[in-house]
Design a protein around this motif. Structure first.
Motif, mmCIF file in Angstrom:
data_model
loop_
_atom_site.group_PDB
_atom_site.id
_atom_site.type_symbol
_atom_site.label_atom_id
_atom_site.label_comp_id
_atom_site.label_asym_id
_atom_site.label_seq_id
_atom_site.Cartn_x
_atom_site.Cartn_y
_atom_site.Cartn_z
ATOM 1 N N PRO A 528 61.069 87.377 50.518
ATOM 2 C CA PRO A 528 60.431 86.821 49.311
ATOM 3 C C PRO A 528 59.585 87.886 48.609
ATOM 4 N N LEU A 529 59.867 88.089 47.347
ATOM 5 C CA LEU A 529 59.166 89.094 46.549
ATOM 6 C C LEU A 529 58.560 88.440 45.303
ATOM 7 N N ARG A 530 57.505 89.054 44.831
ATOM 8 C CA ARG A 530 56.898 88.589 43.580
ATOM 9 C C ARG A 530 57.616 89.273 42.421
ATOM 10 N N ILE A 531 57.988 88.480 41.416
ATOM 11 C CA ILE A 531 58.702 89.044 40.270
ATOM 12 C C ILE A 531 57.785 89.047 39.055
ATOM 13 N N GLY A 532 57.727 90.196 38.400
ATOM 14 C CA GLY A 532 56.870 90.341 37.219
ATOM 15 C C GLY A 532 57.649 90.115 35.938
ATOM 16 N N VAL A 533 57.058 89.309 35.041
ATOM 17 C CA VAL A 533 57.679 89.009 33.745
ATOM 18 C C VAL A 533 56.667 89.316 32.643
ATOM 19 N N ASN A 534 57.081 90.091 31.657
ATOM 20 C CA ASN A 534 56.198 90.451 30.542
ATOM 21 C C ASN A 534 56.063 89.293 29.558
ATOM 22 N N LEU A 535 54.817 89.011 29.191
ATOM 23 C CA LEU A 535 54.549 88.052 28.121
ATOM 24 C C LEU A 535 54.225 88.838 26.858
ATOM 25 N N SER A 536 54.941 88.566 25.767
ATOM 26 C CA SER A 536 54.669 89.263 24.512
ATOM 27 C C SER A 536 53.389 88.705 23.882
ATOM 28 N N PRO A 537 52.759 89.454 22.975
ATOM 29 C CA PRO A 537 51.576 88.939 22.278
ATOM 30 C C PRO A 537 51.851 87.616 21.582
ATOM 31 N N ARG A 538 53.042 87.477 21.019
ATOM 32 C CA ARG A 538 53.396 86.242 20.315
ATOM 33 C C ARG A 538 53.497 85.074 21.289
ATOM 34 N N GLN A 539 54.100 85.309 22.457
ATOM 35 C CA GLN A 539 54.191 84.251 23.469
ATOM 36 C C GLN A 539 52.808 83.827 23.955
ATOM 37 N N PHE A 540 51.952 84.825 24.142
ATOM 38 C CA PHE A 540 50.617 84.561 24.689
ATOM 39 C C PHE A 540 49.803 83.652 23.770
ATOM 40 N N GLN A 541 50.158 83.613 22.488
ATOM 41 C CA GLN A 541 49.431 82.774 21.533
ATOM 42 C C GLN A 541 50.003 81.363 21.436
ATOM 43 N N GLU A 542 51.127 81.119 22.094
ATOM 44 C CA GLU A 542 51.750 79.800 22.009
ATOM 45 C C GLU A 542 50.900 78.764 22.733
ATOM 46 N N PRO A 543 50.506 77.679 22.061
ATOM 47 C CA PRO A 543 49.640 76.669 22.692
ATOM 48 C C PRO A 543 50.286 75.965 23.884
ATOM 49 N N GLU A 544 51.640 75.932 23.919
ATOM 50 C CA GLU A 544 52.344 75.229 24.993
ATOM 51 C C GLU A 544 52.766 76.173 26.128
ATOM 52 N N LEU A 545 52.197 77.379 26.164
ATOM 53 C CA LEU A 545 52.634 78.377 27.136
ATOM 54 C C LEU A 545 52.475 77.886 28.574
ATOM 55 N N VAL A 546 51.305 77.380 28.927
ATOM 56 C CA VAL A 546 51.035 76.974 30.312
ATOM 57 C C VAL A 546 51.979 75.850 30.735
ATOM 58 N N SER A 547 52.118 74.840 29.876
ATOM 59 C CA SER A 547 53.003 73.718 30.223
ATOM 60 C C SER A 547 54.455 74.181 30.312
ATOM 61 N N GLN A 548 54.822 75.159 29.482
ATOM 62 C CA GLN A 548 56.178 75.698 29.539
ATOM 63 C C GLN A 548 56.438 76.402 30.872
ATOM 64 N N ILE A 549 55.455 77.178 31.348
ATOM 65 C CA ILE A 549 55.603 77.887 32.625
ATOM 66 C C ILE A 549 55.688 76.890 33.781
ATOM 67 N N VAL A 550 54.844 75.862 33.752
ATOM 68 C CA VAL A 550 54.877 74.826 34.791
ATOM 69 C C VAL A 550 56.249 74.160 34.824
ATOM 70 N N LYS A 551 56.791 73.866 33.654
ATOM 71 C CA LYS A 551 58.103 73.219 33.567
ATOM 72 C C LYS A 551 59.186 74.109 34.168
ATOM 73 N N ILE A 552 59.147 75.415 33.853
ATOM 74 C CA ILE A 552 60.160 76.346 34.367
ATOM 75 C C ILE A 552 60.054 76.477 35.888
ATOM 76 N N LEU A 553 58.839 76.539 36.400
ATOM 77 C CA LEU A 553 58.649 76.635 37.855
ATOM 78 C C LEU A 553 59.184 75.389 38.550
ATOM 79 N N ASN A 554 58.949 74.237 37.936
ATOM 80 C CA ASN A 554 59.445 72.985 38.518
ATOM 81 C C ASN A 554 60.972 72.929 38.484
#
Length: 698
Positions: A528-554
């Motif tokens: 098991p390894l940790r995978i790094g993913v770059n968040l762009s400045p535009r993505q970081f400003q998206e209000p639904e970012l956290v919920s989107q990440i939770v959804k993808i992890l689920n």
């Protein structure tokens, strides 16, 4: 019988093609393009239902009010401007000028019935005259007539009405003989020009009248001119009466009209936010400057300037702060240049500069460097300290173009090259840039369909811990394999994706694909390894970012502990307070957070304590010159020491040589990433790499 004076209310409308007069004797009028309106104005500049006129009575008088749009609250597209100022509702006064569009206007007049009747045409009778004042129109109708017809017209007028007109008329009327002696002046003229009898022919109103009389064209009995008296401007009609050998002049005060026209002219040619000239003015001015440069044989320079990453600031901090930044930026830009240089706001965060009569390229370089240096100091906006930088493209007449259009286009092309090569710099145009600009345009067009055509692919670059020589993580790297252009490097399409907003759906695809791939590797029994993913400045400003990440992890079933989100230093420093809140929210869902490209932005090391970070990644630009640059050694040493003090991992990116590796070991850097360890790998290559990692340098 009531002694109360009776008035007539008149609206004269001009639409650029014709002029007509409407006597306002009803209580309500609708004005617009639609055929159901009371007053129809057939012009595309006018809305279907543009304005409403309402007669309102007060204790001592009555007048008309004008309202933008209809009575149901629907507004017009262009609005209404009264004497140059935009109004929603307004009480009209005598002489008010109403603009419904750039070429569609009207003048509101109030006259006593006892002298105005004979001087106004009937309602809605078109006239070909250009002058807006109906009284002026009637004067021209009378005065341009032949003397025989004029006498007939005058005989048909009631003598009392004519006498009443001159004496009661609020506009000055003056008569002089051929020697320049004033033979008549009505009360309005005497009041307006109280020194005219003293100054005589030296008075501005009378200057040149005798000369014009002596040299007049006998076929043209009426002359018209504008005269300035003090701060007032008058339109003057001059009529030569041959039998009497006299000159009659009628004057209309057009001061407010001129002021309104000047205000509108200013608004057409200047930017509301910065008060700088706008694109329209700059283009016209540059066209004339090119002609002058050609005639006088000198160089001139056109610069196209753009604020770096301004959209990120606008999106994260809001348009109010963005507007204030634009204003302060424009002021600094203005202060950095000579008063002979022209600066214009082209639009958004773009500015254009015209520098006339340049001697050589060295002079242009010095000016460009001075401009960029102006923005080194932070801007203070509402208690926040914000840093801006700019990119500049430069075109020179006649080398890079002999027309305003070509110079602007080529300066813009050079600007694009500057932004592509790292921003915060300047570039001179050269012809090869046109090919590259065309290629970038093609890339942008193809990029819109790349996601749905499944043309993106992820590569993965391993990260190693130098203490135990173990691979502990991977960074997901986006690549674009287009059937027509082949494999397109990220630096060619990522900036375009950022500017167009396509980075948001692309970034979501990267995040989901990387999480799904990591879970697949774990299901295959790989470590098991940790995978790094770059968040762009535009993505970081998206209000639904956290919920989107939770959804993808689920959806993928990946444990949050095995996902590391990489955010650049520049992204978090645009608004440190807001960034800290976002990072805290991400921390709560269990993912790791890394600051990427550390050292390339404008933060101090002390800012690290304000952010909930797990990892700092030292940018590869510091690693590249590690052997020869003691300053880079000192910076890396400080970052490693501080990271250790804050209990953060520190990764050195871009490690390519054994010498760099040894220096990093000496500095006690514990983790590395770079070509010395491995190039970016496909998902299949990652599996082979993890089963048999190359440790020959370690």
């Amino acid at each position: 019988m009531s002694n109360k004076k009776q008035y007539r209310y008149i609206l004269v409308i001009e639409d650029g093609k014709k002029q007509w007069t409407v006597t306002l004797d009803k209580s309500k009028y609708s004005i617009g393009r639609h055929s159901s309106n009371s007053i129809i104005v057939d012009s595309k500049q006018v809305s279907r239902f543009h304005a409403t006129l309402l007669r309102k009575k007060t204790e001592d008088c009555q007048s008309f009010w004008i309202r933008d749009g209809d009575l149901e609250g629907n507004r017009s597209h262009n609005g209404i401007f009264i004497n140059g100022e935009k109004k929603i509702e307004y009480k009209l006064n005598h002489g008010d000028i109403i603009y419904f569009g750039r070429e569609v206007k009207g003048i509101y007049q109030i006259f006593e019935d006892n002298y105005n009747i004979s001087f106004y045409p009937n309602n809605n009778i078109p006239s070909k005259k250009n002058d807006i004042n109906p009284l002026q129109e009637q004067l021209e109708n009378i005065l341009f007539a032949s003397e025989q017809n004029l006498q007939q017209k005058l005989n048909n007028l009631d003598v009392y009405m004519l006498a009443s007109f001159t004496e009661l008329n609020p506009n000055p009327i003056i008569e002089i003989d051929c020697q320049g002696i004033i033979t008549y002046i009505n009360p309005a003229g005497a009041l307006k020009f109280n020194n005219i009898k003293d100054l005589k022919l030296e008075h501005p109103i009378l200057q040149g009248l005798i000369h014009n009389y002596q040299n007049q064209n006998q076929q043209k009995k009426l002359l018209k001119r504008e005269v300035t008296v003090g701060e007032a401007i008058f339109e003057q009609y001059i009529y030569h009466i041959c039998p009497k050998k006299s000159i009659i002049t009628y004057l209309f005060d057009i001061t407010e009209r001129k002021k309104s026209e000047a205000r509108l002219e200013y608004q057409v040619n200047h930017d509301d936010l910065t008060n700088l000239p706008n694109r329209n003015f700059f283009t016209k001015y540059l066209s004339q400057a090119v002609i002058n440069a050609k005639n006088q044989d000198y160089l001139l320079v056109v610069m196209f300037l753009d604020i770096d990453r301004f959209k990120n600031i606008n999106n994260s901090l809001g348009h109010e702060i963005g507007d204030k930044l634009i204003q302060d930026f424009a002021q600094r830009l203005k202060n950095s240049l000579s008063s002979s240089d022209l600066i214009a706001r082209w639009g958004g965060d773009e500015f254009t500069i015209l520098i006339p009569e340049i001697n050589n390229l060295q002079e242009i370089t010095k000016i460009s460097e001075k401009i960029l240096k102006t923005f080194k100091h932070p801007f203070q906006i509402n208690g926040q300290e914000l840093y801006l930088s700019a990119s500049i493209g430069i075109a020179i007449y006649p080398r890079d173009g002999e027309s305003a259009e070509t110079l602007i286009k080529n300066a813009d092309v050079a600007l694009y090259r500057t932004k592509k090569e790292g921003r915060n710099n300047f570039q001179f145009y050269n012809p090869s840039m046109n090919f590259q600009a065309s290629l970038l345009l093609k890339i942008e067009n193809l990029l819109h369909y790349a996601l749905e055509k499944d043309e993106f692919v992820l590569y993965y670059q391993p990260q190693m811990n130098l203490k135990n020589n173990k691979i502990y993580g991977l960074e997901a790297l986006l690549r674009w394999n287009n059937p027509e252009l082949g494999m397109i490097p990220p630096d060619k399409f990522i900036p375009i994706a950022e500017e167009t907003g396509l980075i948001v759906p692309i970034g979501e695809w990267v995040l989901k694909t990387a999480c799904q791939q990591n879970k697949t590797w774990q299901d295959k029994g790989l470590p098991p390894l940790r995978i790094g993913v770059n968040l762009s400045p535009r993505q970081f400003q998206e209000p639904e970012l956290v919920s989107q990440i939770v959804k993808i992890l689920n959806e993928t079933g990946l444990d949050p502990n095995f996902l590391e989100l990489e955010i650049t230093e520049t992204t978090v420093m645009q608004n440190p307070k807001l960034a800290s809140q976002y990072l805290e929210s991400l921390l709560k869902i269990g993912v790791h957070i890394s600051m990427d490209d550390f050292g390339t932005g404008y933060s101090s090391l002390g800012y690290l304590k304000n952010f909930p970070l797990h990892t700092i990644k030292i940018d590869k630009t510091f690693i590249k010159e590690l052997k020869n640059n003691p300053k880079d050694l000192a910076i890396i040493s400080a970052v490693i020491t501080l990271g250790r003090g804050f209990n953060m991992r520190v990764i050195a990116e871009g490690v390519e040589t054994p010498e760099q590796l040894e220096l990093l070991r000496h500095l006690q850097c514990e983790e590395i990433q770079g070509y010395l360890l491995s190039h970016p790998l496909t998902s299949e290559e990652v599996e082979k790499f993890l089963q048999n990692p190359p440790y020959h340098y370690f």
